[in-house]
Design a protein around this motif. Structure first.
Motif, short mmCIF file in Angstrom:
data_model
loop_
_atom_site.label_atom_id
_atom_site.label_comp_id
_atom_site.label_asym_id
_atom_site.label_seq_id
_atom_site.Cartn_x
_atom_site.Cartn_y
_atom_site.Cartn_z
N ARG A 236 0.83 -1.21 0.00
CA ARG A 236 0.00 0.00 0.00
C ARG A 236 0.86 1.26 0.00
N ASP A 237 0.30 2.33 -0.52
CA ASP A 237 1.00 3.62 -0.50
C ASP A 237 1.38 3.98 0.93
N GLY A 238 2.60 4.45 1.12
CA GLY A 238 3.07 4.78 2.46
C GLY A 238 3.65 3.61 3.21
N GLY A 239 3.67 2.41 2.59
CA GLY A 239 4.20 1.23 3.24
C GLY A 239 5.71 1.31 3.43
N VAL A 240 6.19 0.50 4.37
CA VAL A 240 7.61 0.48 4.71
C VAL A 240 8.17 -0.91 4.47
N VAL A 241 9.33 -0.98 3.82
CA VAL A 241 10.03 -2.24 3.58
C VAL A 241 11.31 -2.23 4.42
N ILE A 242 11.47 -3.25 5.25
CA ILE A 242 12.68 -3.40 6.05
C ILE A 242 13.41 -4.65 5.58
N ASN A 243 14.69 -4.51 5.27
CA ASN A 243 15.46 -5.68 4.83
C ASN A 243 16.73 -5.81 5.64
N THR A 244 16.80 -6.87 6.45
CA THR A 244 18.02 -7.22 7.20
C THR A 244 18.54 -8.58 6.75
N SER A 245 17.98 -9.12 5.69
CA SER A 245 18.35 -10.45 5.23
C SER A 245 19.51 -10.37 4.24
N ARG A 246 19.19 -10.31 2.96
CA ARG A 246 20.17 -10.12 1.90
C ARG A 246 19.54 -9.25 0.82
N GLY A 247 20.36 -8.39 0.22
CA GLY A 247 19.85 -7.50 -0.81
C GLY A 247 19.28 -8.24 -2.00
N SER A 248 19.78 -9.44 -2.27
CA SER A 248 19.35 -10.20 -3.44
C SER A 248 17.90 -10.65 -3.36
N LEU A 249 17.28 -10.59 -2.20
CA LEU A 249 15.89 -11.03 -2.08
C LEU A 249 14.91 -10.01 -2.65
N ILE A 250 15.38 -8.78 -2.86
CA ILE A 250 14.52 -7.72 -3.40
C ILE A 250 15.08 -7.25 -4.73
N ASP A 251 14.22 -7.06 -5.71
CA ASP A 251 14.63 -6.46 -6.98
C ASP A 251 15.01 -5.01 -6.70
N GLN A 252 16.32 -4.76 -6.66
CA GLN A 252 16.80 -3.45 -6.23
C GLN A 252 16.35 -2.34 -7.17
N GLN A 253 16.34 -2.61 -8.46
CA GLN A 253 15.91 -1.57 -9.41
C GLN A 253 14.44 -1.24 -9.22
N ALA A 254 13.64 -2.28 -9.02
CA ALA A 254 12.20 -2.04 -8.82
C ALA A 254 11.96 -1.29 -7.51
N GLY A 262 8.41 8.05 -4.20
CA GLY A 262 7.92 8.49 -2.89
C GLY A 262 6.80 7.65 -2.34
N ARG A 263 6.43 6.59 -3.06
CA ARG A 263 5.28 5.79 -2.64
C ARG A 263 5.60 4.93 -1.42
N LEU A 264 6.83 4.43 -1.32
CA LEU A 264 7.23 3.57 -0.21
C LEU A 264 8.40 4.20 0.55
N THR A 265 8.61 3.68 1.74
CA THR A 265 9.79 3.99 2.54
C THR A 265 10.56 2.70 2.74
N ALA A 266 11.88 2.78 2.87
CA ALA A 266 12.69 1.57 3.07
C ALA A 266 13.71 1.78 4.17
N VAL A 267 13.90 0.74 4.96
CA VAL A 267 14.99 0.65 5.93
C VAL A 267 15.85 -0.50 5.46
N LEU A 268 17.06 -0.20 5.01
CA LEU A 268 17.90 -1.20 4.36
C LEU A 268 19.23 -1.33 5.09
N ASP A 269 19.42 -2.48 5.72
CA ASP A 269 20.72 -2.80 6.31
C ASP A 269 21.56 -3.60 5.32
N VAL A 270 20.92 -4.10 4.28
CA VAL A 270 21.60 -4.85 3.22
C VAL A 270 21.08 -4.34 1.88
#
Length: 335
Positions: A236-254, A262-270
């Motif tokens: 949903r708009d305004g949603g937050v994605v947190i990734n502490t696993s591995r960067g490869s699990l998410i399509d980084q370009q997407a 500006g639709r999403l927020t991300a907290v990225l440790d990887v």
């Protein structure tokens, strides 16, 4: 104690003192015969070769070379690999299993700080801390009430992807809060999810229903790119994605496209790649909070890893089963 089994450290030397501080090292020395000044970062030097030939236990960590057939041939008496870190995937080879080595990992100990980091980020994200921090810095004024209406952690839906060691611990830590945990894990059933305090849903349902999505799945072929552009679009708009696993699990370009919009927020440790290049546009986005792969054990948390290994040595020397043993079948679905 002449009957103590011979052991050898195999890791990058820079980690040894933090993982095995004096008290932990003393415990270890009472159990095994080990040269605390000899740390194998490769297996080519004569001193290491001699120690490897006598070793029954290999105490490994970050920086240990892969244990292939050549290494094992040089260690005829080796019977156990005790890993003072998380995943053994990059270390243990088929030759280890064929040899019948006992393998254990400190992954459970390493899961604790990752889960604590995740809990902190979930709660801060629910309050909009990351974007409001930057805004307050530049505007030096309180935001209008209308900009705060969608914030708060009362009843917020938190989607946990993966009932891994970390995912389960995150769910445990979420229990005291008025949040609504959802869980996706193809290996879990509804009863297991309920025991963890979560409702089991499909990945797509989790993405659609969650305000905050936290990734805790292992990095295996089946999970790489699992959060594709199509799936990220479900959040949903305004949603937050947190990734502490591995960067490869998410399509980084997407993900970058979603963040630029500006639709999403991300907290990225990887990230993918890691470390993130200095020229990456993610560094400057107000809706991105980046940390340099610190969710796992750092600083004084590293001692937990060493203590876990010493506990495993105690089990091994006493002829008891290891508490943190890793089996070949585990690597299909764990990191």
């Amino acid at each position: 104690m002449p009957d103590r089994p011979a052991a050898l450290f195999a890791m990058h030397p820079q980690h040894l003192a933090e993982i095995f501080p004096p008290a932990t090292m003393t415990r270890l020395q009472h159990l095994v015969n080990i040269d605390t000044a000899l740390v194998a970062h490769d297996f080519a030097s004569p001193a290491v070769t001699d120690a490897l030939a006598e070793a029954e236990i290999l105490i490994t960590g970050w920086g240990c070379p892969r244990l292939d057939e050549k290494v094992l041939a040089a260690a005829p008496g080796l019977r156990a690999v005790l890993h003072a870190a998380g995943s053994v995937r990059g270390l243990v080879t088929d030759a280890c299993w064929e040899r019948g080595l006992v393998v254990s990992s400190a992954a459970q100990a390493n899961a604790l700080p990752v889960a604590e980091y995740t809990l902190a980020m979930i709660l801060l994200a629910g309050k909009g801390v990351f974007s409001l921090n930057r805004r307050y810095r530049y505007e030096s004024a309180y935001p209008p009430v209308r900009d705060l209406r969608d914030l708060g952690n009362n009843g917020r839906a938190v989607g946990i992807i993966g009932a891994s060691r970390i995912g389960r611990r995150v769910l445990e830590l979420l229990r005291p809060f008025d949040l609504r945990p959802l869980l996706f894990d193809p290996y879990a059933d509804e009863a297991q999810a309920a025991a963890l305090g979560a409702r089991l849903v499909s990945l797509e349902e989790l993405l659609i229903a969650s305000d905050i999505v936290s990734v805790h799945a292992p990095d295996v072929p089946a999970t790489r790119g699992m959060l594709s552009g199509e799936r990220l679009a479900l959040i949903r708009d305004g949603g937050v994605v947190i990734n502490t696993s591995r960067g490869s699990l998410i399509d980084q370009q997407a993900l970058t496209r979603e963040l630029l919009s500006g639709r999403l927020t991300a907290v990225l440790d990887v990230t993918e790649p890691e470390p993130l290049p200095t020229g990456s546009e993610l560094h400057d986005l107000p809706n991105v909070f980046l940390t340099p792969h610190i969710a796992g054990s750092v600083g004084n948390e590293l001692e937990r890893l060493g203590s876990t290994v010493v506990d495993e040595v105690e089990q091994l020397v006493a002829g008891r089963p290891l508490r943190q043993q890793v089996l070949p079948a585990d690597l299909v679905r764990v990191a």
